[in-house]
Design a protein around this motif. Structure first.
Motif, PDB file in Angstrom:
ATOM      1  N   LEU A  76       0.028   4.130 -11.229  1.00  0.00           N
ATOM      2  CA  LEU A  76      -1.061   3.344 -10.663  1.00  0.00           C
ATOM      3  C   LEU A  76      -1.757   4.128  -9.555  1.00  0.00           C
ATOM      4  CD1 LEU A  76       0.546  -0.220 -10.329  1.00  0.00           C
ATOM      5  CD2 LEU A  76      -1.060   0.545 -12.071  1.00  0.00           C
ATOM      6  N   ASP A  77      -3.074   3.924  -9.466  1.00  0.00           N
ATOM      7  CA  ASP A  77      -3.839   4.408  -8.323  1.00  0.00           C
ATOM      8  C   ASP A  77      -3.970   3.267  -7.322  1.00  0.00           C
ATOM      9  OD1 ASP A  77      -4.166   6.938  -9.259  1.00  0.00           O
ATOM     10  OD2 ASP A  77      -6.148   6.586 -10.130  1.00  0.00           O
ATOM     11  N   THR A  78      -3.793   3.568  -6.052  1.00  0.00           N
ATOM     12  CA  THR A  78      -3.797   2.533  -5.021  1.00  0.00           C
ATOM     13  C   THR A  78      -4.807   2.878  -3.946  1.00  0.00           C
ATOM     14  OG1 THR A  78      -1.455   2.108  -5.399  1.00  0.00           O
ATOM     15  CG2 THR A  78      -2.387   1.272  -3.353  1.00  0.00           C
ATOM     16  N   GLU A  79      -5.602   1.876  -3.549  1.00  0.00           N
ATOM     17  CA  GLU A  79      -6.527   2.036  -2.436  1.00  0.00           C
ATOM     18  C   GLU A  79      -6.230   0.948  -1.410  1.00  0.00           C
ATOM     19  OE1 GLU A  79     -10.577   2.245  -3.497  1.00  0.00           O
ATOM     20  OE2 GLU A  79     -10.349   3.996  -4.802  1.00  0.00           O
ATOM     21  N   SER A 131      -9.361  -3.281 -11.999  1.00  0.00           N
ATOM     22  CA  SER A 131      -8.399  -3.237 -10.907  1.00  0.00           C
ATOM     23  C   SER A 131      -7.885  -4.638 -10.599  1.00  0.00           C
ATOM     24  CB  SER A 131      -9.036  -2.624  -9.648  1.00  0.00           C
ATOM     25  OG  SER A 131     -10.086  -3.441  -9.172  1.00  0.00           O
ATOM     26  N   HIS A 154       3.523   5.180  -6.535  1.00  0.00           N
ATOM     27  CA  HIS A 154       3.739   4.717  -7.910  1.00  0.00           C
ATOM     28  C   HIS A 154       3.243   5.773  -8.894  1.00  0.00           C
ATOM     29  CE1 HIS A 154       3.680   2.129 -11.473  1.00  0.00           C
ATOM     30  NE2 HIS A 154       4.422   1.285 -10.791  1.00  0.00           N
ATOM     31  N   VAL A 162      -5.542  -4.440  -0.929  1.00  0.00           N
ATOM     32  CA  VAL A 162      -4.883  -3.411  -1.722  1.00  0.00           C
ATOM     33  C   VAL A 162      -5.443  -3.499  -3.139  1.00  0.00           C
ATOM     34  CG1 VAL A 162      -2.699  -2.503  -2.570  1.00  0.00           C
ATOM     35  CG2 VAL A 162      -2.796  -3.582  -0.316  1.00  0.00           C
ATOM     36  N   GLU A 163      -6.085  -2.417  -3.582  1.00  0.00           N
ATOM     37  CA  GLU A 163      -6.697  -2.388  -4.912  1.00  0.00           C
ATOM     38  C   GLU A 163      -5.862  -1.473  -5.804  1.00  0.00           C
ATOM     39  OE1 GLU A 163     -11.092  -1.826  -6.987  1.00  0.00           O
ATOM     40  OE2 GLU A 163     -10.834  -1.528  -4.839  1.00  0.00           O
ATOM     41  N   LEU A 164      -5.379  -2.040  -6.901  1.00  0.00           N
ATOM     42  CA  LEU A 164      -4.500  -1.325  -7.827  1.00  0.00           C
ATOM     43  C   LEU A 164      -5.222  -1.138  -9.152  1.00  0.00           C
ATOM     44  CD1 LEU A 164      -1.369  -3.519  -7.052  1.00  0.00           C
ATOM     45  CD2 LEU A 164      -1.798  -1.230  -6.175  1.00  0.00           C
ATOM     46  N   GLY A 220       2.562   1.506  -3.446  1.00  0.00           N
ATOM     47  CA  GLY A 220       1.593   1.850  -4.484  1.00  0.00           C
ATOM     48  C   GLY A 220       1.181   3.298  -4.439  1.00  0.00           C
ATOM     49  N   GLY A 230       0.815  -1.211   0.000  1.00  0.00           N
ATOM     50  CA  GLY A 230       0.000   0.000   0.000  1.00  0.00           C
ATOM     51  C   GLY A 230       0.847   1.259   0.000  1.00  0.00           C
ATOM     52  N   LEU A 255       3.642  -4.647  -7.967  1.00  0.00           N
ATOM     53  CA  LEU A 255       3.151  -3.500  -8.735  1.00  0.00           C
ATOM     54  C   LEU A 255       3.414  -3.692 -10.228  1.00  0.00           C
ATOM     55  CD1 LEU A 255       4.329  -0.604  -6.388  1.00  0.00           C
ATOM     56  CD2 LEU A 255       1.996  -1.431  -6.709  1.00  0.00           C
TER      57      LEU A 255
END
Length: 322
Positions: A254-257, A280, A251, A270-272, A248, A245, A312
């Motif tokens: 990439l968008d990271t949640e 995702s 990064h 962890v959602e990429l 990310g 997380g 990633l």
């Protein structure tokens, strides 16, 4: 234009205060105030209005007074009128947004649901002396991003909270209690976040009891021979997800949640995804194994990679495949 989420942060006095229900009868503390609106959006229309009124008056009086009326006056007046209209529209939209925000805050007090989210802290800094936002000595502003889910819809929103001296502020990866209006569909307009360090530590210890027992065991063990280092314990899947997380979030492509555990999900998720994309890659722990679900769905697949950078890279390759 997508709706934004205003995050009200409350630093609770103790662990029990974190889960205290919201009240409207005055028996509990009031909600934190809504953030102040941007000043220039509300009052910038006044700046071009003054010369506009002056030019209109000059245009009306010039023929009778024998004053010269250059051709450029009409062009300048037209530009000023357009500018006044645009800035007045900005003021109108700002007022309408403020009304919606106030109604959402009232709805939060009337009936609220609670879930658990997590925070990623970006900045912890004091405010320079003499600033309009100057804080008491020892206090600091903590800024970051909040992540939580409403009916399986992930929500990520920025937050900023002043942390007084002697009070523990949130750390990256800490869980928080998130209150949102009952009946919310999709992204809520206003949410309340409550945080308290002991409550967060207790929740993390309950989810990962092996962390709480490792320190006492190490303290009671016989000391190692001189010059011989004690081997550190291997990183857990939780550690790897936390590290993923953090990596990310930095990064560039990439968008990271980072989604905290809930009753349905016992693991941090962890959602990429690629910016602007709905596809995702979801990485989480399942039966003590690190797994992922690709952008096309399907069953969970084992993830043998342990380096966040490698995970990633894998996620980006999967997301860019046709």
């Amino acid at each position: 234009m997508s709706q934004s989420t205003t995050v009200l942060v409350e630093l609770a006095d103790g662990p029990g205060a974190v889960e205290r229900p919201l009240t409207t009868d005055g028996s509990g503390p009031a909600l934190p105030p809504l953030p102040a609106r941007t000043g220039w959006r509300r009052w910038a229309w006044i700046v071009p209005t003054v010369p506009t009124v002056a030019l209109v008056a000059y245009q009306q009086l010039a023929p009778s007074q024998g004053w010269p009326l250059p051709a450029a006056v009409l062009g300048v007046l037209t530009v000023l009128l357009l500018l006044v209209a645009v800035l007045a529209l900005a003021r109108y939209l700002d007022d309408r947004d403020a009304q919606r925000e106030t109604r959402a805050r009232d709805a939060l007090l009337t009936a609220a649901e609670r879930t658990t989210g997590s925070v990623l802290v970006d900045i912890t800094a004091g405010v320079p002396s003499g600033s309009a936002r100057e804080l008491p000595d020892g206090a600091a502003h903590v800024s970051g991003r909040l992540t939580f889910s409403v009916d399986h819809v992930p929500v990520r929103a920025p937050f900023t909270v002043p942390v007084p001296a002697g009070t523990d502020g949130p750390r990256s990866g800490d869980p928080v209690a998130v209150w949102y209006p009952r009946g919310t569909e999709g992204r809520p307009r206003v949410v309340l976040v409550r945080y308290q360090r002991a409550w967060a530590d207790d929740l993390l210890a309950a989810m990962h009891p092996e962390r709480g027992t490792s320190a006492p065991e190490a303290a009671t063990a016989d000391p190692s021979p001189a010059g011989e280092a004690t081997p550190s314990s291997a990183p857990t899947n939780q550690d790897l997800l936390d590290a993923l997380g953090r990596a990310g979030a930095e990064h560039p492509r990439l968008d990271t949640e980072l989604v905290a555990p809930t009753g349905a999900w016992r693991s941090v998720r962890v959602e990429l995804s690629l910016p602007g994309s709905t596809r995702s890659v979801l990485v989480f722990e399942d039966d003590d194994e690190l797994v992922y679900i690709g952008p096309d769905g399907g069953g969970a697949q084992s993830l043998d990679l342990t380096a966040p950078s490698a995970v990633l890279d894998l996620a980006e390759r999967l997301l860019r495949q046709d």
